[in-house]
Design an enzyme around this catalytic site. Structure first.
Site, PDB file in Angstrom:
ATOM      1  CE  LYS A 178       6.053  38.348  66.124  1.00 47.96           C
ATOM      2  NZ  LYS A 178       5.705  39.073  67.348  1.00 47.96           N
ATOM      3  CB  SER A 180       6.253  43.693  70.239  1.00 45.55           C
ATOM      4  OG  SER A 180       6.454  43.222  71.556  1.00 45.55           O
ATOM      5  CD  GLU A 252      15.943  50.112  63.905  1.00 49.97           C
ATOM      6  OE1 GLU A 252      17.038  50.129  64.521  1.00 49.97           O
ATOM      7  OE2 GLU A 252      14.873  50.425  64.401  1.00 49.97           O
ATOM      8  CD  GLU A 383      19.623  48.242  72.831  1.00 54.87           C
ATOM      9  OE1 GLU A 383      19.392  47.049  72.602  1.00 54.87           O
ATOM     10  OE2 GLU A 383      19.279  49.165  72.077  1.00 54.87           O
ATOM     11  CD  GLU A 460      12.790  50.078  59.289  1.00 57.19           C
ATOM     12  OE1 GLU A 460      12.883  50.414  60.475  1.00 57.19           O
ATOM     13  OE2 GLU A 460      11.864  49.354  58.831  1.00 57.19           O
TER      14      GLU A 460
HETATM   15  O1  TXE Z   1      12.819  42.202  71.625  1.00 56.18           O
HETATM   16  P1  TXE Z   1      12.964  40.908  70.760  1.00 56.18           P
HETATM   17  P2  TXE Z   1      12.015  42.410  72.989  1.00 56.18           P
HETATM   18  C1  TXE Z   1      15.919  45.466  72.493  1.00 56.18           C
HETATM   19  C2  TXE Z   1      16.130  45.984  73.872  1.00 56.18           C
HETATM   20  C3  TXE Z   1      15.240  45.139  74.694  1.00 56.18           C
HETATM   21  C4  TXE Z   1      15.342  43.823  73.993  1.00 56.18           C
HETATM   22  C5  TXE Z   1      14.224  42.861  74.212  1.00 56.18           C
HETATM   23  O2  TXE Z   1      17.468  45.805  74.230  1.00 56.18           O
HETATM   24  O3  TXE Z   1      15.651  45.024  76.009  1.00 56.18           O
HETATM   25  O4  TXE Z   1      15.413  44.180  72.629  1.00 56.18           O
HETATM   26  O5  TXE Z   1      13.000  43.380  73.707  1.00 56.18           O
HETATM   27  C6  TXE Z   1       9.888  38.824  67.653  1.00 56.18           C
HETATM   28  N1  TXE Z   1      11.533  34.692  65.095  1.00 56.18           N
HETATM   29  N2  TXE Z   1      14.975  46.224  71.731  1.00 56.18           N
HETATM   30  O6  TXE Z   1      11.880  41.186  73.804  1.00 56.18           O
HETATM   31  O7  TXE Z   1      12.926  39.727  71.618  1.00 56.18           O
HETATM   32  C7  TXE Z   1       9.199  39.279  68.913  1.00 56.18           C
HETATM   33  O8  TXE Z   1       7.981  38.600  69.076  1.00 56.18           O
HETATM   34  C8  TXE Z   1      10.783  35.727  64.673  1.00 56.18           C
HETATM   35  C9  TXE Z   1      15.525  47.042  70.706  1.00 56.18           C
HETATM   36  O9  TXE Z   1      10.776  43.065  72.642  1.00 56.18           O
HETATM   37  O10 TXE Z   1      14.111  41.129  69.861  1.00 56.18           O
HETATM   38  C10 TXE Z   1       9.039  40.772  68.633  1.00 56.18           C
HETATM   39  O11 TXE Z   1       7.942  40.997  67.778  1.00 56.18           O
HETATM   40  N3  TXE Z   1      10.415  36.746  65.472  1.00 56.18           N
HETATM   41  C11 TXE Z   1      14.486  47.423  69.727  1.00 56.18           C
HETATM   42  C12 TXE Z   1      10.336  41.107  67.902  1.00 56.18           C
HETATM   43  O12 TXE Z   1      10.817  39.869  67.374  1.00 56.18           O
HETATM   44  C13 TXE Z   1      10.833  36.729  66.748  1.00 56.18           C
HETATM   45  C14 TXE Z   1      13.194  47.852  70.325  1.00 56.18           C
HETATM   46  C15 TXE Z   1      11.415  41.735  68.783  1.00 56.18           C
HETATM   47  O13 TXE Z   1      11.612  40.888  69.901  1.00 56.18           O
HETATM   48  C16 TXE Z   1      11.622  35.668  67.251  1.00 56.18           C
HETATM   49  C17 TXE Z   1      12.747  46.932  71.334  1.00 56.18           C
HETATM   50  C18 TXE Z   1      11.961  34.613  66.356  1.00 56.18           C
HETATM   51  N4  TXE Z   1      12.722  33.581  66.743  1.00 56.18           N
HETATM   52  C19 TXE Z   1      13.657  46.176  72.014  1.00 56.18           C
HETATM   53  N5  TXE Z   1      11.880  35.923  68.552  1.00 56.18           N
HETATM   54  C20 TXE Z   1      14.947  48.479  68.766  1.00 56.18           C
HETATM   55  N6  TXE Z   1      15.901  48.153  67.917  1.00 56.18           N
HETATM   56  O14 TXE Z   1      14.407  49.553  68.727  1.00 56.18           O
HETATM   57  C21 TXE Z   1      11.283  37.089  68.858  1.00 56.18           C
HETATM   58  N7  TXE Z   1      10.630  37.581  67.779  1.00 56.18           N
END
Ligand code: TXE
Length: 486
Positions: A178, A180, A252, A383, A460
Site C-alpha cells: 500500500k 502512501s 522504518e 522531526e 532493510e
Molecule cells: O506519514 P504516516 P505521512 C514522517 C515525517 C512526516 C510524517 C507524516 O515526519 O512529517 O511522517 O507523513 C499509512 N494503519 N515521515 O503522513 O502518516 C499511510 O497511509 C496502517 C517519515 O506520510 O506515518 C502511509 O502509507 N497504515 C518517513 C504510511 O502509513 C497507516 C517518510 C505512512 O503514513 C495507518 C515520510 C494505520 N493506522 C514521512 N495510518 C520516513 N521514515 O522516511 C497511516 N498509515
C-alpha cells in the site's frame, strides 16, 4: 514520457489493473504546481479481499520454486526497471516533486539494485546442518513467512516498494503493498514490471488508500508480516495492531539524527555531508542529519562556506535536469515546515539563510539554516521533515556524544573528522542504527539500513533483511533408537 500520469486503474491485483469506483477519490497532485494530475480510488473491501485471496493462492507455489528461478524473475525485473529508468523517473518526479536530477539516480535505480541484489541472493537462502553426536543431527530450513504487507511513505515511493518487495519475494512470500496516498503512482509500475518479468499473478499486489486501507491489512489474520515506512505515531499504532496477531514487523520510522563536525574535518567535505543530510529531496529523508553539531573552532567558517554553497541550490521546473532543489511534497507538509521555521525564530535561533515560502503555485520553500540552536529548542528535538538545518555548537567529544544521543530517536548519526581513531570511538558511542564516517546518507543495498530506539525495529537491505522475511524451521533427526523413561 511513454507513461500516462493517469494509470489505467487505481490498483494492481492478481496480475492486472483493477478498479472499484465505490472507493473514495484520491487526487494526485504535482507538488511543483499544485495541479491535479491523476485521480484514483481508495481500495474497497472487495479490492482488499481480492488482493489477499489472490496473494494466498499464489504464494505456496512461488515458495516451492527454486531460489534460482525466483531470483531470475527479480533480476529480469531489475533490468526492465533500468531500461525504463527515464520514464519511471519522470513519473516519480510528478508523484513526489523531487527533481529529475535526483529521481534519475536515486529511485528506480535504487529499486533495481534491490531487485538485483535479492534476486542474486534468492538461490543461496539455505539452512544449516547441526551435528549432535552419536550420528544424530538437526538441520534448519529457511521458510517464507507467507503473506507480507508493505506500507510506504511518500518520499521514496519506488524505492520503498522495491526495498520491501524484493526481499519478500526472494524469500518466497507474497506481498500486498500500500503506497502512501500522497504518492500512489510509481508502485503500480513496479507491479507491472514484476509481472512483465514473469512474476506469477497475485504475488505483488498494489492497493491504494489511507490508513483506512492500511489498518485492515495489518489486522487481517491471514497476514503474517508488516513492514512500514512512516512516522513514529503511525509506527506505534501499526506495531501495536500487528502485535495482537503476533506478526513479524519491520518499522522504518523517523529521526532527528546528529551530524557531528570536528574542527579538524575537511571543511568542504563536511559542508557537502551537511547539504546531503539536510537538503537532498528537499529535506524529506528519514535518516537526515538535521542536528548539525559544529565544533566552536570552525563554526563561523562552516556557516560561511555553507551559505556560499547554498547559492548553488537551483529551484525551478523539476523536469529541467539542472534543477537540484524541488518543492515539498504537499500543502500539508510545507505548512508543517513553515510552522517549525516560525517556531525556531520565536525560540531565538538565528536564521542564517532561507526560511521563506515562495510566492508561487506549488509547495516551494527555500533551503533554511538556523544557527545558535540549543538542545532544548523544539526545532532541535522534533522531526521537521523538510529543508531545515539546525546548527548547534559544541566544545569537546564527550559532551557532543552525550548531546547527540539525547534524543528519543536512533535512526542515523554521522561524524566528520580527520582523526580516524576518534571517528570510530564516536560511532561506537552513537545510539543509532546507521552511522557514517566522513560521509552522510549513503544507502547502498549491500548495507543494512534501519534504526534503534523510537526510529524502528528490524533492518532493510543487505543479507540481514532475509531474517525479517523468512523464519527458520528446526528439524531434529535421531538415527539411533528413541528412548523413554517408561
Ligand atoms: O506519514 P504516516 P505521512 C514522517 C515525517 C512526516 C510524517 C507524516 O515526519 O512529517 O511522517 O507523513 C499509512 N494503519 N515521515 O503522513 O502518516 C499511510 O497511509 C496502517 C517519515 O506520510 O506515518 C502511509 O502509507 N497504515 C518517513 C504510511 O502509513 C497507516 C517518510 C505512512 O503514513 C495507518 C515520510 C494505520 N493506522 C514521512 N495510518 C520516513 N521514515 O522516511 C497511516 N498509515
Amino acid at each position: 514520457m511513454t507513461y500516462d500520469l493517469q494509470p489505467p486503474a487505481s490498483h494492481y491485483v492478481n496480475g492486472r489493473y483493477v478498479e472499484d469506483t465505490a472507493g473514495a477519490v484520491i487526487e494526485v497532485i504535482y507538488p511543483a504546481t499544485g495541479a491535479v494530475i491523476a485521480k484514483l480510488h481508495e481500495a474497497t473491501e472487495a479490492v482488499i479481499e481480492e488482493a489477499i485471496t489472490s496473494a494466498l493462492a499464489a504464494q505456496k507455489a512461488w515458495a516451492a520454486m527454486s531460489g534460482t528461478e525466483r531470483g531470475r524473475i527479480l533480476r529480469r525485473a531489475a533490468d526492465i526497471m533500468r531500461e525504463r529508468n527515464h520514464d519511471l523517473s519522470v513519473l516519480e518526479t510528478h508523484d513526489t516533486g523531487k527533481p529529475l536530477q535526483e529521481t534519475l539516480v536515486a529511485d528506480a535505480t535504487s529499486g533495481a539494485d534491490a531487485l538485483e541484489y535479492f534476486g542474486g541472493l534468492a538461490a543461496s537462502l539455505t539452512g544449516e546442518h547441526i551435528p549432535l553426536g552419536d550420528g544424530n543431527f538437526a538441520y534448519t530450513m529457511r521458510e517464507a513467512l507467507g503473506l507480507c504487507v508493505g506500507i510506504g511513505a511518500w518520499n521514496y515511493p519506488t524505492q520503498i516498494a522495491c526495498w520491501k518487495g524484493a526481499p519478500a519475494l526472494a524469500c518466497g512470500n507474497a506481498m500486498i503493498f500500500k503506497p502512501s496516498e500522497t504518492t500512489p503512482l510509481s508502485a503500480l509500475k513496479v507491479a507491472e514490471i514484476l509481472v512483465e518479468a514473469g512474476l506469477p499473478a497475485g504475488l505483488f499486489n498494489v492497493v491504494q488508500g489511507t490508513g483506512k486501507v492500511g489498518g485492515p491489512l495489518v489486522t487481517d489474520p491471514r497476514v503474517n508480516k508488516v513492514s512500514l515506512t512512516g512516522s513514529v505515531p503511525t509506527g506505534r499504532k501499526v506495531y501495536a495492531a500487528a502485535a495482537e496477531g503476533m506478526k513479524h514487523v519491520t518499522m522504518e520510522l523517523g529521526g532527528k539524527s546528529p551530524l557531528v563536525i570536528f574542527d579538524d574535518a575537511d571543511l568542504d567535505s563536511a559542508v557537502s555531508g551537511a547539504i546531503n543530510g539536510n537538503f537532498y529531496s528537499t529535506g524529506q529523508v528519514c535518516s537526515n542529519g538535521t542536528r548539525v553539531f559544529v565544533q566552536k573552532g570552525i563554526k563561523e567558517a562552516f556557516l560561511a562556506r555553507l551559505t556560499e554553497r547554498l547559492k548553488g541550490a537551483k529551484m525551478g521546473d523539476p523536469l529541467d535536469e539542472s534543477v537540484n532543489f524541488g518543492p515539498m511534497v504537499s500543502e500539508n507538509q510545507i505548512s508543517i515546515v513553515e510552522r517549525y521555521v516560525a517556531k525556531g525564530q520565536e525560540e531565538g535561533a538565528r536564521l542564517v539563510t532561507g526560511g521563506k515560502r515562495l510566492d508561487q503555485d506549488g509547495y516551494w520553500i527555500e533551503p533554511t539554516v538556523f544557527a545558535d540552536v540549543t538542545d532544548d529548542m523544539v526545532i532541535a528535538r522534533e522531526e521537521i521533515f523538510g529543508p531545515v538545518m539546525c546548527v548547534l555548537d559544541f566544545e569537546d567529544e564527550a559532551e557532543v556524544l552525550a548531546r547527540a544521543n539525547d534524543t528519543e530517536f536512533g535512526l542515523a548519526a554521522g561524524v566528520f573528522t580527520a582523526d580516524l581513531t576518534r571517528a570510530h570511538r564516536m560511532v561506537a558511542g552513537f545510539e543509532a542504527g546507521t552511522c557514517f564516517i566522513n560521509s552522510y546518507n549513503d544507502a547502498p543495498v549491500e548495507v543494512p539500513f534501519g534504526g534503534s530506539k523510537m526510529s524502528g525495529v528490524g533492518r532493510e537491505n543487505a543479507k540481514s533483511a532475509i531474517n525479517h522475511y523468512s523464519e527458520l524451521k528446526s528439524v531434529f533427526v535421531r538415527l539411533d533408537a528413541c528412548e523413554a523413561a517408561f
